[in-house]
Design a protein around this motif. Structure first.
Motif, PDB file in Angstrom:
ATOM      1  N   PRO A   1       2.513  -4.586  -6.451  1.00 45.42           N
ATOM      2  CA  PRO A   1       3.923  -4.875  -6.123  1.00 45.42           C
ATOM      3  C   PRO A   1       4.573  -3.681  -5.427  1.00 45.42           C
ATOM      4  CG  PRO A   1       3.664  -4.514  -8.477  1.00 45.42           C
ATOM      5  CD  PRO A   1       2.290  -4.532  -7.887  1.00 45.42           C
ATOM      6  N   LEU A   2       5.518  -3.974  -4.575  1.00 49.36           N
ATOM      7  CA  LEU A   2       6.165  -2.933  -3.782  1.00 49.36           C
ATOM      8  C   LEU A   2       7.277  -2.255  -4.581  1.00 49.36           C
ATOM      9  CD1 LEU A   2       6.326  -1.529  -1.071  1.00 49.36           C
ATOM     10  CD2 LEU A   2       7.921  -3.286  -0.330  1.00 49.36           C
ATOM     11  N   ASN A   3       7.094  -0.981  -4.859  1.00 53.42           N
ATOM     12  CA  ASN A   3       8.145  -0.126  -5.402  1.00 53.42           C
ATOM     13  C   ASN A   3       7.913   1.267  -4.830  1.00 53.42           C
ATOM     14  OD1 ASN A   3       6.228   1.254  -7.049  1.00 53.42           O
ATOM     15  ND2 ASN A   3       6.524  -0.240  -8.686  1.00 53.42           N
ATOM     16  N   GLU A   4       8.789   2.202  -5.138  1.00 52.37           N
ATOM     17  CA  GLU A   4       8.711   3.523  -4.507  1.00 52.37           C
ATOM     18  C   GLU A   4       7.399   4.237  -4.816  1.00 52.37           C
ATOM     19  OE1 GLU A   4      11.206   7.693  -4.243  1.00 52.37           O
ATOM     20  OE2 GLU A   4      12.176   5.909  -5.037  1.00 52.37           O
ATOM     21  N   GLU A   5       6.954   4.177  -6.062  1.00 48.42           N
ATOM     22  CA  GLU A   5       5.711   4.848  -6.450  1.00 48.42           C
ATOM     23  C   GLU A   5       4.503   4.214  -5.750  1.00 48.42           C
ATOM     24  OE1 GLU A   5       2.971   5.536 -10.409  1.00 48.42           O
ATOM     25  OE2 GLU A   5       5.093   5.081 -10.645  1.00 48.42           O
TER      26      GLU A   5
ATOM     27  N   LEU B   1       4.522   2.463  -3.035  1.00 50.85           N
ATOM     28  CA  LEU B   1       4.623   2.666  -1.591  1.00 50.85           C
ATOM     29  C   LEU B   1       3.987   3.999  -1.211  1.00 50.85           C
ATOM     30  CD1 LEU B   1       5.670   1.726   1.153  1.00 50.85           C
ATOM     31  CD2 LEU B   1       7.799   2.912   0.630  1.00 50.85           C
ATOM     32  N   GLN B   2       4.275   5.055  -1.968  1.00 43.86           N
ATOM     33  CA  GLN B   2       3.677   6.359  -1.678  1.00 43.86           C
ATOM     34  C   GLN B   2       2.166   6.326  -1.877  1.00 43.86           C
ATOM     35  OE1 GLN B   2       5.431   8.949  -0.278  1.00 43.86           O
ATOM     36  NE2 GLN B   2       3.351   9.657   0.063  1.00 43.86           N
ATOM     37  N   LYS B   3       1.706   5.611  -2.912  1.00 50.51           N
ATOM     38  CA  LYS B   3       0.265   5.468  -3.126  1.00 50.51           C
ATOM     39  C   LYS B   3      -0.384   4.739  -1.958  1.00 50.51           C
ATOM     40  CE  LYS B   3       0.134   5.378  -8.161  1.00 50.51           C
ATOM     41  NZ  LYS B   3      -0.174   4.562  -9.348  1.00 50.51           N
ATOM     42  N   ALA B   4       0.271   3.692  -1.473  1.00 52.48           N
ATOM     43  CA  ALA B   4      -0.267   2.919  -0.349  1.00 52.48           C
ATOM     44  C   ALA B   4      -0.362   3.779   0.904  1.00 52.48           C
ATOM     45  CB  ALA B   4       0.599   1.683  -0.092  1.00 52.48           C
ATOM     46  N   ILE B   5       0.638   4.604   1.145  1.00 57.21           N
ATOM     47  CA  ILE B   5       0.621   5.499   2.306  1.00 57.21           C
ATOM     48  C   ILE B   5      -0.539   6.490   2.187  1.00 57.21           C
ATOM     49  CG2 ILE B   5       1.866   7.387   3.442  1.00 57.21           C
ATOM     50  CD1 ILE B   5       4.462   5.857   2.722  1.00 57.21           C
ATOM     51  N   ASN B   6      -0.657   7.125   1.027  1.00 54.46           N
ATOM     52  CA  ASN B   6      -1.731   8.106   0.820  1.00 54.46           C
ATOM     53  C   ASN B   6      -3.100   7.454   0.932  1.00 54.46           C
ATOM     54  OD1 ASN B   6       0.231  10.025   0.366  1.00 54.46           O
ATOM     55  ND2 ASN B   6       0.057   9.935  -1.847  1.00 54.46           N
ATOM     56  N   ASN B   7      -3.276   6.292   0.302  1.00 52.78           N
ATOM     57  CA  ASN B   7      -4.565   5.603   0.353  1.00 52.78           C
ATOM     58  C   ASN B   7      -4.920   5.176   1.766  1.00 52.78           C
ATOM     59  OD1 ASN B   7      -4.786   5.929  -2.383  1.00 52.78           O
ATOM     60  ND2 ASN B   7      -4.273   3.819  -2.894  1.00 52.78           N
TER      61      ASN B   7
ATOM     62  N   PHE C   1      -2.910   0.219   5.273  1.00 56.94           N
ATOM     63  CA  PHE C   1      -1.614   0.196   4.609  1.00 56.94           C
ATOM     64  C   PHE C   1      -1.243  -1.231   4.198  1.00 56.94           C
ATOM     65  CE2 PHE C   1       3.100   0.019   4.929  1.00 56.94           C
ATOM     66  CZ  PHE C   1       3.397   0.849   3.863  1.00 56.94           C
ATOM     67  N   PHE C   2      -1.421  -2.192   5.103  1.00 57.75           N
ATOM     68  CA  PHE C   2      -1.100  -3.587   4.781  1.00 57.75           C
ATOM     69  C   PHE C   2      -2.012  -4.123   3.681  1.00 57.75           C
ATOM     70  CE2 PHE C   2       0.711  -3.689   9.211  1.00 57.75           C
ATOM     71  CZ  PHE C   2       2.019  -3.684   8.780  1.00 57.75           C
ATOM     72  N   LYS C   3      -3.275  -3.725   3.711  1.00 60.51           N
ATOM     73  CA  LYS C   3      -4.191  -4.144   2.644  1.00 60.51           C
ATOM     74  C   LYS C   3      -3.752  -3.568   1.299  1.00 60.51           C
ATOM     75  CE  LYS C   3      -8.224  -4.679   5.614  1.00 60.51           C
ATOM     76  NZ  LYS C   3      -9.552  -4.163   5.968  1.00 60.51           N
TER      77      LYS C   3
ATOM     78  N   LYS D   1      -3.529   3.125  14.229  1.00 59.61           N
ATOM     79  CA  LYS D   1      -3.861   1.706  14.117  1.00 59.61           C
ATOM     80  C   LYS D   1      -4.679   1.438  12.852  1.00 59.61           C
ATOM     81  CE  LYS D   1      -6.426  -1.944  16.366  1.00 59.61           C
ATOM     82  NZ  LYS D   1      -7.467  -2.245  17.324  1.00 59.61           N
ATOM     83  N   GLU D   2      -5.666   2.289  12.586  1.00 58.51           N
ATOM     84  CA  GLU D   2      -6.513   2.117  11.408  1.00 58.51           C
ATOM     85  C   GLU D   2      -5.711   2.287  10.119  1.00 58.51           C
ATOM     86  OE1 GLU D   2      -7.264   4.259  13.921  1.00 58.51           O
ATOM     87  OE2 GLU D   2      -8.832   3.100  14.903  1.00 58.51           O
ATOM     88  N   GLU D   3      -4.814   3.262  10.113  1.00 57.29           N
ATOM     89  CA  GLU D   3      -3.992   3.490   8.925  1.00 57.29           C
ATOM     90  C   GLU D   3      -3.089   2.295   8.641  1.00 57.29           C
ATOM     91  OE1 GLU D   3      -3.667   8.364   8.995  1.00 57.29           O
ATOM     92  OE2 GLU D   3      -2.178   7.173  10.065  1.00 57.29           O
ATOM     93  N   TRP D   4      -2.547   1.659   9.704  1.00 55.07           N
ATOM     94  CA  TRP D   4      -1.726   0.460   9.506  1.00 55.07           C
ATOM     95  C   TRP D   4      -2.526  -0.636   8.832  1.00 55.07           C
ATOM     96  CZ3 TRP D   4       3.149   0.025   9.071  1.00 55.07           C
ATOM     97  CH2 TRP D   4       4.028   0.770   9.849  1.00 55.07           C
TER      98      TRP D   4
END
Length: 95
Positions: A50-54, A56-62, A42-44, A36-39
């Motif tokens: 902007p959303l792109n593949e690179e 997106l991976q940064k957002a997941i890791n962060n 992630f949205f923040k 729940k906290e990661e979600w």
């Protein structure tokens, strides 16, 4: 009746696929799950860039990292962690 085992279509395709493509297929087949906290993080993160593949991976890791920090701070507040000075930490590591 033929007693030879039948090969699944995906197995047959993978047997014919070069090594580099196998690595890409496995990477694409992976999925991401969040707490729940990661979600929330992630949205923040997605709002920041902007959303792109690179990104997106940064957002997941962060998101995972920030949620991990939150869990650590909560555990420290609950008295579950160990507090030490930098000198004590050096002594623990090097002695």
């Amino acid at each position: 009746m033929n007693a030879a085992p039948m090969m699944d279509y995906n197995e047959a395709i993978q047997d014919q696929t070069p090594t580099e493509n196998k690595k890409q297929e496995k990477k694409e087949d992976s999925y991401v799950s969040f707490t729940k906290e990661e979600w929330e993080y992630f949205f923040k993160e997605l709002k920041l860039r902007p959303l792109n593949e690179e990104n997106l991976q940064k957002a997941i890791n962060n998101a995972r990292y920030l949620a991990m920090l939150d869990r650590g701070f909560k555990e420290m507040e609950e008295g579950k962690g160990t507090v030490m000075t930098f000198e004590e930490l050096e002594k623990l590591i090097y002695e």
